[in-house]
Write an enzyme that holds these catalytic residues in place. Structure first.
Site, mmCIF file in Angstrom:
data_model
loop_
_atom_site.group_PDB
_atom_site.id
_atom_site.type_symbol
_atom_site.label_atom_id
_atom_site.label_comp_id
_atom_site.label_asym_id
_atom_site.label_seq_id
_atom_site.Cartn_x
_atom_site.Cartn_y
_atom_site.Cartn_z
ATOM 1 N N LYS A 195 0.878 -1.172 0.000
ATOM 2 C CA LYS A 195 0.000 0.000 0.000
ATOM 3 C C LYS A 195 0.913 1.218 0.000
ATOM 4 O O LYS A 195 1.675 1.431 0.944
ATOM 5 C CB LYS A 195 -0.896 0.023 1.238
ATOM 6 C CG LYS A 195 -1.708 1.307 1.349
ATOM 7 C CD LYS A 195 -2.433 1.438 2.679
ATOM 8 C CE LYS A 195 -3.136 2.799 2.757
ATOM 9 N NZ LYS A 195 -3.807 3.016 4.064
ATOM 10 N N SER A 197 1.058 5.172 0.045
ATOM 11 C CA SER A 197 0.300 6.389 0.322
ATOM 12 C C SER A 197 1.120 7.644 0.065
ATOM 13 O O SER A 197 0.755 8.729 0.516
ATOM 14 C CB SER A 197 -0.183 6.384 1.788
ATOM 15 O OG SER A 197 -1.028 5.296 2.030
ATOM 16 N N GLY A 220 -2.859 4.311 -1.906
ATOM 17 C CA GLY A 220 -3.172 4.542 -0.499
ATOM 18 C C GLY A 220 -4.080 5.714 -0.247
ATOM 19 O O GLY A 220 -4.252 6.133 0.902
#
Length: 331
Positions: A195, A197, A220
């Protein structure tokens, strides 16, 4: 048209559901496809500041009626630094039980020490979670050499009896997990995805380019979801998905069908509500929006402060505006 990678076929295999083996299709069975729409859920507290699992159950009743593919517990939106070890273990168990196998549950097990992260990984597996999410070490970030980072993540992946998802959140950690590190770690049979971000679309594109086809790459944030899909991401873990999983799913499916006009329009319209519950007002803003939406947001845990007055009203206005616009799209 989207590339083959975009369709999110990213499987890892386990022997007897326990220890990983690399791509042994004869003995393995697929345990997780890191694909689709996940919500990084807030942790509910009661007015006394204690974990409120009854409120969590109420939220699950509603999330289970949405097109979510999974949830992340004890992530950034879950106020993980403010939770005790027993609270996180209890949260994992409650989420796994409440999902009943209908939503995948990814447990954030990042702790300051490797040992505690491993211990929490044991609890996540015992609770019945589907995977674990792991941030890089970030307090002694000046000591985060390439060798140290590889050793940390490999230790987690070798020891935890669940698939591992890397987590890059530089705005909170002050440390960016570089694409070349991710590419090296993607070769580990028990590290199934990341993920990211960061909001750096060049970085996200580089990770998609340099990792195997079966390595899941998640956006993300809902604010850059469509650009991430365009460079090869298989889905996203987005704060706004707690509120509008259907719209997030719509962006994904419209993109996959080649309807770029619809996916682009939705992406542009969802930015404001996503920003309101993330970058602008943070976890307090997300919890306020959940209260407004009829979910349980509840109080945040100090040192976070709740949003009040005009800010809470503004969050409600932004929520209502997007809901109204999306209903017009659907009509």
């Amino acid at each position: 048209m989207p590339s083959e990678r975009t369709w999110g076929i990213r499987l890892r295999f386990y022997y007897n559901g326990v220890l990983p083996i690399a791509k042994n299709l004869l003995k393995g069975s697929a345990v997780l496809e890191l694909e689709g729409i996940y919500a990084p859920i807030p942790t509910p507290f009661n007015d006394d500041g204690n974990l409120d699992l009854d409120a969590l159950s109420l939220n699950f009743d509603k999330w289970l009626r949405t097109p979510l593919d999974g949830i992340v517990a004890s992530g950034s939106n879950g106020e993980w630094p403010l939770l005790s070890f027993p609270e996180r273990a209890a949260l994992f168990k409650a989420c796994a039980d409440l999902s009943g196998g209908r939503l995948k549950v990814i447990a954030g097990i990042h702790c300051p020490s490797t040992k505690e992260s491993l211990d929490l990984g044991i609890e996540a597996a015992r609770a019945g979670c589907d995977a674990v999410l792991v941030l890089p070490p970030h307090y002694y970030k000046g000591q985060n050499s390439r060798e140290g980072l590889l050793a940390f993540f490999r230790t987690i992946a070798d020891s935890v009896r669940l698939p591992v998802v890397l987590y890059n959140m530089p705005s909170n950690t002050g440390f960016n997990l570089a694409p070349d590190i991710v590419a090296t770690l993607s070769e580990h049979p028990n590290i199934i995805g990341i993920k990211d971000s960061s909001g750096d679309i060049v970085q996200i594109a580089s990770i998609c380019r340099d990792t195997p086809e079966d390595f899941g790459v998640f956006a993300g944030s809902g604010s850059f979801f469509l650009p991430s899909l365009a460079v090869g991401c298989s889905g996203g873990t987005m704060g706004v998905a707690n509120l509008f999983a259907d719209a997030c799913r719509d962006i994904l499916l419209s993109f996959r069908k080649g309807d770029l006009e619809r996916s682009r329009s939705l992406q542009l319209s969802i930015i404001e509500i996503n920003q309101a519950v993330t970058k602008w007002f943070g976890v307090p803003g997300l919890k306020a929006a959940m209260d407004h939406a009829g979910l349980y947001g509840g109080p945040v845990r100090p040192p976070l402060l709740p949003v009040e007055g005009k800010v809470r009203q503004e969050i409600g206005r932004i929520y209502d505006s997007f809901r109204s616009n999306y209903r017009e799209v659907l009509s």
